[in-house]
Design a protein around this motif. Sequence first.
Motif, PDB file in Angstrom:
ATOM      1  N   MET A  93       0.805  -1.225   0.000  1.00 31.55           N
ATOM      2  CA  MET A  93       0.000   0.000   0.000  1.00 31.55           C
ATOM      3  C   MET A  93       0.840   1.280   0.000  1.00 31.55           C
ATOM      4  SD  MET A  93      -2.954  -0.721  -0.656  1.00 31.55           S
ATOM      5  CE  MET A  93      -3.791   0.846  -0.381  1.00 31.55           C
ATOM      6  N   PRO A  94       1.820   1.435   0.909  1.00 34.92           N
ATOM      7  CA  PRO A  94       2.625   2.664   0.867  1.00 34.92           C
ATOM      8  C   PRO A  94       3.400   2.780  -0.431  1.00 34.92           C
ATOM      9  CG  PRO A  94       2.981   1.468   2.903  1.00 34.92           C
ATOM     10  CD  PRO A  94       2.186   0.576   2.019  1.00 34.92           C
ATOM     11  N   ASN A  95       3.817   1.631  -0.998  1.00 36.34           N
ATOM     12  CA  ASN A  95       4.549   1.653  -2.258  1.00 36.34           C
ATOM     13  C   ASN A  95       3.668   2.203  -3.372  1.00 36.34           C
ATOM     14  OD1 ASN A  95       6.832   0.654  -1.162  1.00 36.34           O
ATOM     15  ND2 ASN A  95       6.610  -1.427  -1.911  1.00 36.34           N
ATOM     16  N   ILE A  96       2.425   1.740  -3.408  1.00 31.69           N
ATOM     17  CA  ILE A  96       1.494   2.208  -4.432  1.00 31.69           C
ATOM     18  C   ILE A  96       1.220   3.700  -4.214  1.00 31.69           C
ATOM     19  CG2 ILE A  96      -0.913   2.079  -5.180  1.00 31.69           C
ATOM     20  CD1 ILE A  96      -0.690  -0.999  -4.698  1.00 31.69           C
ATOM     21  N   ALA A  97       1.028   4.090  -2.960  1.00 34.89           N
ATOM     22  CA  ALA A  97       0.767   5.492  -2.642  1.00 34.89           C
ATOM     23  C   ALA A  97       1.960   6.344  -3.051  1.00 34.89           C
ATOM     24  CB  ALA A  97       0.487   5.636  -1.154  1.00 34.89           C
ATOM     25  N   GLY A  98       3.176   5.846  -2.744  1.00 34.65           N
ATOM     26  CA  GLY A  98       4.383   6.586  -3.100  1.00 34.65           C
ATOM     27  C   GLY A  98       4.527   6.708  -4.600  1.00 34.65           C
ATOM     28  N   THR A  99       4.248   5.611  -5.328  1.00 35.67           N
ATOM     29  CA  THR A  99       4.336   5.636  -6.784  1.00 35.67           C
ATOM     30  C   THR A  99       3.295   6.582  -7.359  1.00 35.67           C
ATOM     31  OG1 THR A  99       5.044   3.340  -6.688  1.00 35.67           O
ATOM     32  CG2 THR A  99       4.402   4.169  -8.834  1.00 35.67           C
ATOM     33  N   ALA A 100       2.106   6.576  -6.795  1.00 37.73           N
ATOM     34  CA  ALA A 100       1.032   7.445  -7.264  1.00 37.73           C
ATOM     35  C   ALA A 100       1.420   8.905  -7.066  1.00 37.73           C
ATOM     36  CB  ALA A 100      -0.256   7.127  -6.521  1.00 37.73           C
ATOM     37  N   VAL A 101       1.967   9.220  -5.901  1.00 41.02           N
ATOM     38  CA  VAL A 101       2.387  10.597  -5.605  1.00 41.02           C
ATOM     39  C   VAL A 101       3.487  11.013  -6.572  1.00 41.02           C
ATOM     40  CG1 VAL A 101       3.604  12.032  -3.911  1.00 41.02           C
ATOM     41  CG2 VAL A 101       1.671  10.600  -3.190  1.00 41.02           C
ATOM     42  N   ALA A 111       3.235  13.900  -9.336  1.00 41.75           N
ATOM     43  CA  ALA A 111       4.226  14.975  -9.315  1.00 41.75           C
ATOM     44  C   ALA A 111       4.837  15.157 -10.699  1.00 41.75           C
ATOM     45  CB  ALA A 111       5.312  14.660  -8.292  1.00 41.75           C
ATOM     46  N   TRP A 112       5.154  14.034 -11.367  1.00 45.20           N
ATOM     47  CA  TRP A 112       5.725  14.100 -12.709  1.00 45.20           C
ATOM     48  C   TRP A 112       4.712  14.649 -13.703  1.00 45.20           C
ATOM     49  CZ3 TRP A 112      10.180  14.518 -14.815  1.00 45.20           C
ATOM     50  CH2 TRP A 112      11.304  14.033 -14.174  1.00 45.20           C
ATOM     51  N   LEU A 113       3.447  14.218 -13.568  1.00 47.63           N
ATOM     52  CA  LEU A 113       2.398  14.699 -14.466  1.00 47.63           C
ATOM     53  C   LEU A 113       2.259  16.206 -14.337  1.00 47.63           C
ATOM     54  CD1 LEU A 113      -0.477  12.049 -14.341  1.00 47.63           C
ATOM     55  CD2 LEU A 113       0.556  13.031 -16.389  1.00 47.63           C
ATOM     56  N   VAL A 114       2.264  16.697 -13.101  1.00 48.96           N
ATOM     57  CA  VAL A 114       2.133  18.136 -12.846  1.00 48.96           C
ATOM     58  C   VAL A 114       3.323  18.866 -13.456  1.00 48.96           C
ATOM     59  CG1 VAL A 114       2.215  19.887 -11.022  1.00 48.96           C
ATOM     60  CG2 VAL A 114       0.691  17.894 -10.788  1.00 48.96           C
ATOM     61  N   LEU A 115       4.531  18.280 -13.259  1.00 49.47           N
ATOM     62  CA  LEU A 115       5.752  18.892 -13.772  1.00 49.47           C
ATOM     63  C   LEU A 115       5.729  18.949 -15.292  1.00 49.47           C
ATOM     64  CD1 LEU A 115       8.145  19.802 -11.885  1.00 49.47           C
ATOM     65  CD2 LEU A 115       9.430  17.951 -12.937  1.00 49.47           C
ATOM     66  N   PHE A 116       5.358  17.822 -15.916  1.00 45.78           N
ATOM     67  CA  PHE A 116       5.311  17.759 -17.373  1.00 45.78           C
ATOM     68  C   PHE A 116       4.197  18.651 -17.906  1.00 45.78           C
ATOM     69  CE2 PHE A 116       7.966  13.854 -17.465  1.00 45.78           C
ATOM     70  CZ  PHE A 116       8.789  14.235 -18.509  1.00 45.78           C
ATOM     71  N   GLY A 117       3.063  18.617 -17.231  1.00 48.15           N
ATOM     72  CA  GLY A 117       1.939  19.450 -17.641  1.00 48.15           C
ATOM     73  C   GLY A 117       2.312  20.918 -17.590  1.00 48.15           C
ATOM     74  N   LEU A 118       3.005  21.297 -16.538  1.00 41.98           N
ATOM     75  CA  LEU A 118       3.431  22.691 -16.350  1.00 41.98           C
ATOM     76  C   LEU A 118       4.416  23.080 -17.455  1.00 41.98           C
ATOM     77  CD1 LEU A 118       2.652  24.678 -14.010  1.00 41.98           C
ATOM     78  CD2 LEU A 118       4.980  24.331 -13.178  1.00 41.98           C
ATOM     79  N   ALA A 119       5.398  22.156 -17.724  1.00 44.42           N
ATOM     80  CA  ALA A 119       6.404  22.415 -18.747  1.00 44.42           C
ATOM     81  C   ALA A 119       5.733  22.543 -20.111  1.00 44.42           C
ATOM     82  CB  ALA A 119       7.428  21.288 -18.769  1.00 44.42           C
ATOM     83  N   TRP A 120       4.760  21.655 -20.378  1.00 44.74           N
ATOM     84  CA  TRP A 120       4.049  21.661 -21.655  1.00 44.74           C
ATOM     85  C   TRP A 120       3.232  22.942 -21.792  1.00 44.74           C
ATOM     86  CZ3 TRP A 120      -1.293  21.165 -22.940  1.00 44.74           C
ATOM     87  CH2 TRP A 120      -1.533  20.895 -24.285  1.00 44.74           C
ATOM     88  N   TRP A 121       2.584  23.316 -20.696  1.00 44.51           N
ATOM     89  CA  TRP A 121       1.759  24.527 -20.688  1.00 44.51           C
ATOM     90  C   TRP A 121       2.624  25.776 -20.870  1.00 44.51           C
ATOM     91  CZ3 TRP A 121       1.370  28.536 -16.938  1.00 44.51           C
ATOM     92  CH2 TRP A 121       0.294  29.398 -17.151  1.00 44.51           C
ATOM     93  N   MET A 122       3.775  25.776 -20.206  1.00 50.12           N
ATOM     94  CA  MET A 122       4.693  26.906 -20.311  1.00 50.12           C
ATOM     95  C   MET A 122       5.211  27.038 -21.744  1.00 50.12           C
ATOM     96  SD  MET A 122       5.139  28.671 -17.507  1.00 50.12           S
ATOM     97  CE  MET A 122       6.787  29.341 -17.303  1.00 50.12           C
ATOM     98  N   GLN A 123       5.504  25.879 -22.362  1.00 50.21           N
ATOM     99  CA  GLN A 123       6.006  25.877 -23.747  1.00 50.21           C
ATOM    100  C   GLN A 123       4.963  26.473 -24.693  1.00 50.21           C
ATOM    101  OE1 GLN A 123       7.219  21.998 -24.975  1.00 50.21           O
ATOM    102  NE2 GLN A 123       9.383  22.505 -24.970  1.00 50.21           N
ATOM    103  N   GLY A 124       3.735  26.015 -24.526  1.00 50.61           N
ATOM    104  CA  GLY A 124       2.661  26.526 -25.367  1.00 50.61           C
ATOM    105  C   GLY A 124       2.412  27.997 -25.112  1.00 50.61           C
ATOM    106  N   TRP A 125       2.608  28.396 -23.888  1.00 55.22           N
ATOM    107  CA  TRP A 125       2.349  29.795 -23.499  1.00 55.22           C
ATOM    108  C   TRP A 125       3.438  30.723 -24.042  1.00 55.22           C
ATOM    109  CZ3 TRP A 125       4.267  32.836 -19.006  1.00 55.22           C
ATOM    110  CH2 TRP A 125       3.478  33.974 -18.768  1.00 55.22           C
ATOM    111  N   LEU A 126       4.711  30.170 -24.038  1.00 54.84           N
ATOM    112  CA  LEU A 126       5.838  30.970 -24.474  1.00 54.84           C
ATOM    113  C   LEU A 126       5.977  30.992 -25.993  1.00 54.84           C
ATOM    114  CD1 LEU A 126       8.446  29.867 -21.790  1.00 54.84           C
ATOM    115  CD2 LEU A 126       7.512  32.143 -22.006  1.00 54.84           C
TER     116      LEU A 126
END
Length: 86
Positions: free
Chosen positions: A57-65, A69-84
């Motif tokens: 369970m903690p492993n799954i929770a850790g992997t999910a987090v 985190a990566w999705l947010v980071l990539f989403g932000l980078a992708w959004w920033m690229q499109g914005w710039l």
Amino acid sequence: MAVCRYHPDRAAIGVCMRCRAVICAECCTRMDGVNHCHACLRTLGRRGEVQRGDNVMPNIAGTAVFGVAWLVLFGLAWWMQGWLAP
Ligand SMILES: [Zn+2]
Ligand SMILES: [Zn+2]
């Protein structure tokens, strides 16, 4: 010199924390940082599965987090690229 309870020809390297049997390297299995002999491992078999289930369970929770985190980071980078981009 102490010898293994199961192998009289082998030097003992540890003590089973469950039954206190003196065991050699081959008989010793480290589980949760504690030495266990194979006899105790067998008796722990059923409970071990439950413990493994608890550990998953903690492993799954850790992997999910981590994934979120990566999705947010990539989403932000992708959004920033499109914005710039012009
Ligand atoms: Zn034992
Ligand atoms: Zn042994």
